[in-house]
Motif scaffolding. Structure first.
Motif, short mmCIF file in Angstrom:
data_model
loop_
_atom_site.label_atom_id
_atom_site.label_comp_id
_atom_site.label_asym_id
_atom_site.label_seq_id
_atom_site.Cartn_x
_atom_site.Cartn_y
_atom_site.Cartn_z
N ASN A 1 -2.60 12.14 6.00
CA ASN A 1 -1.40 12.53 5.25
C ASN A 1 -0.11 12.23 5.98
O ASN A 1 0.90 11.88 5.37
N LEU A 2 -0.19 12.36 7.28
CA LEU A 2 0.95 12.01 8.12
C LEU A 2 1.23 10.50 7.97
O LEU A 2 2.37 10.06 7.79
N LYS B 1 0.41 8.58 5.45
CA LYS B 1 0.92 8.28 4.11
C LYS B 1 2.44 8.48 4.06
O LYS B 1 3.19 7.62 3.58
N ASN B 2 2.89 9.64 4.58
CA ASN B 2 4.33 9.92 4.55
C ASN B 2 5.13 8.89 5.34
O ASN B 2 6.23 8.51 4.95
N GLU B 3 4.54 8.43 6.45
CA GLU B 3 5.22 7.40 7.24
C GLU B 3 5.33 6.09 6.45
O GLU B 3 6.36 5.43 6.47
N HIS B 4 4.25 5.74 5.74
CA HIS B 4 4.28 4.52 4.92
C HIS B 4 5.40 4.62 3.88
O HIS B 4 6.15 3.67 3.67
N ILE B 5 5.46 5.80 3.23
CA ILE B 5 6.46 5.97 2.17
C ILE B 5 7.87 5.82 2.76
O ILE B 5 8.76 5.24 2.13
N LYS B 6 8.05 6.30 3.97
CA LYS B 6 9.35 6.19 4.65
C LYS B 6 9.63 4.74 5.08
O LYS B 6 10.73 4.23 4.94
N ALA C 1 0.21 4.73 -1.18
CA ALA C 1 1.63 4.55 -0.83
C ALA C 1 2.03 3.09 -1.06
O ALA C 1 3.07 2.82 -1.68
N CYS D 1 -2.98 6.49 2.10
CA CYS D 1 -2.16 5.39 2.65
C CYS D 1 -2.13 4.21 1.68
O CYS D 1 -1.08 3.60 1.45
#
Ligand code: KG4
Ligand code: ZN
Length: 368
Positions: A48-49, A51-56, A112, A109
């Motif tokens: 999940n961490l 995924k959020n990085e990919h979105i950013k 994303a 991921c």
């Protein structure tokens, strides 16, 4: 034709812009954001961490790519207002195709990347093609991280040894570019074993390059005279199939480390050296066996672990013409996703895909 390709299956976010003209590929720009530092404390990827990085990262990388592309291909950039919906402002014909990894990998991921790619495809009104990440690795051996390249005509059947953080597979590719999996790991992937053993030795993530560095040091010091006489098992080495197994090897390393107690640098190097040999020997043995059984004419070795120098030199001893990716393209990247996506697109340019991220997407049937 210009292809924008997107990769986000694990802990690397990557975007590439590639131009194809009369079968010649030219990388206009390739950007990558690694999350290795972020996941270091977990010793692996925290989905999940990630995924959020990919979105950013995805919009930031896209902006960098478009800036680079503009400076290379067009006159001064128009203002955002003039730009409208087109990526370059000049005309949306400048990106003709979007390709994106849809699996296998970590599903959050993958989503994303897929969502981002679909939004772009809709905004720019261009076709979008999903790519199997493992097919990308196979084709990575033809790519270059910059400059131009062509896909040579291949001799079939092709045997690919795919070795990464998530996979350990032997794949046969037939003339029509369909794949069958002839063997794979029953538990951990070989790259995962490198990462876990590195963690046991107190080395940072990703562990493959670290183990490989220590093993080379040991090799230089001619560790053969080691007092420890470390010997790890070669799981499934002589099994009558093309399966692999890495969890037992990992456990053996753990037991030894517990037995030794405090590790000094020399002992760490000795463990790394013997672990690397034990992890790679089954790959060599089964690749050789598969080459013979399937009368393969071409051998491809790809995936993150294909960066390993010991693996490369041992493979070349029995198949000097084996194809490897460059060090950069052994790791996850978007160039290989552009190549694979373009070839898929050519198969059926009119096809409209409904893309779903699939963490366990397979390259083809498994034959026993
Ligand atoms: O293909 P990749 O970049 O990502 C996945 O699709 O998994 O592979 C990453 C894996 C990691 O496990 C990393 O430790 C391993 O490749 N790796 C290596 C080396 N460089 C990267 N393993 C052994 N030796 C290396 N030199
Ligand atoms: Zn990969």
């Amino acid at each position: 034709m210009k292809i924008l390709s997107i990769e986000s299956s694990a802990d690397d976010t990557a975007i590439a812009l590639i131009e194809v003209k009369s079968k010649k590929f030219k990388v206009i720009a390739h950007e990558k954001a690694s999350q290795a530092k972020l996941h270091e404390k977990y010793g692996g990827i925290y989905p999940n961490l990630a995924k959020n990085e990919h979105i950013k990262n995805l919009p930031k990388l896209l902006e960098k790519i478009l800036k680079k592309a503009q400076s290379k291909t067009s006159p001064p950039a128009p203002s955002p207002k003039e730009r409208g919906v087109s990526p370059f402002g000049g005309g949306q014909e400048e990106v003709d195709l979007i390709t994106v990894t849809s699996g296998p990998g970590l599903e959050p991921c993958l989503w994303a990347g897929v969502t981002f790619a679909e939004e772009l495809a809709e905004k720019w009104n261009v076709p979008i093609v999903p790519v199997n990440h493992m097919e990308g690795h196979i084709l990575s051996v033809f790519g270059k991280d910059g400059g131009s390249f062509k896909i040579p005509s291949l001799k079939f059947p092709v045997l690919s040894l795919l070795v990464s953080g998530g996979h350990t597979q032997l794949v046969i590719t037939k003339k029509n570019f369909t794949h069958v999996i002839i063997g794979e790991t029953l538990d951990d992937a070989v790259g995962e074993a490198f990462d876990k053993v590195a963690r046991m030795l107190g080395l940072p993530y990703p562990g493959g390059p670290q183990i490989s560095r220590l093993a080379s040091q040991a090799r230089k010091l001619k560790i053969k005279n080691s007092k420890l006489k470390i010997k790890f098992p070669r799981p499934m080495l002589k099994s009558d199939n093309f399966s692999f197994s890495y969890s037992g090897l990992k456990t053996s390393v753990l037991y030894l480390i517990k037995k030794i107690g405090k590790l000094n640098t020399k002992t760490k190097s000795e463990i790394a050296f013997e672990f690397e040999r034990a992890a790679i020997e089954p790959l060599l043995y089964k690749t050789k066996k598969a080459l013979e059984k399937y009368k393969a004419k071409t051998l491809i070795v790809a995936g993150g672990v294909a960066a390993n120098k010991h693996l490369r030199s041992e493979i070349k001893k029995f198949f000097p013409k084996a194809l490897f990716p460059t060090q950069k393209l052994a790791a996850d990247n978007a160039i290989m996703i552009g190549i694979a996506g373009y070839l898929n697109y050519l198969e059926n340019p009119k096809r409209k895909y409904k893309i779903r991220a699939n963490g366990s997407l397979r390259l083809g049937e498994m034959i026993k």
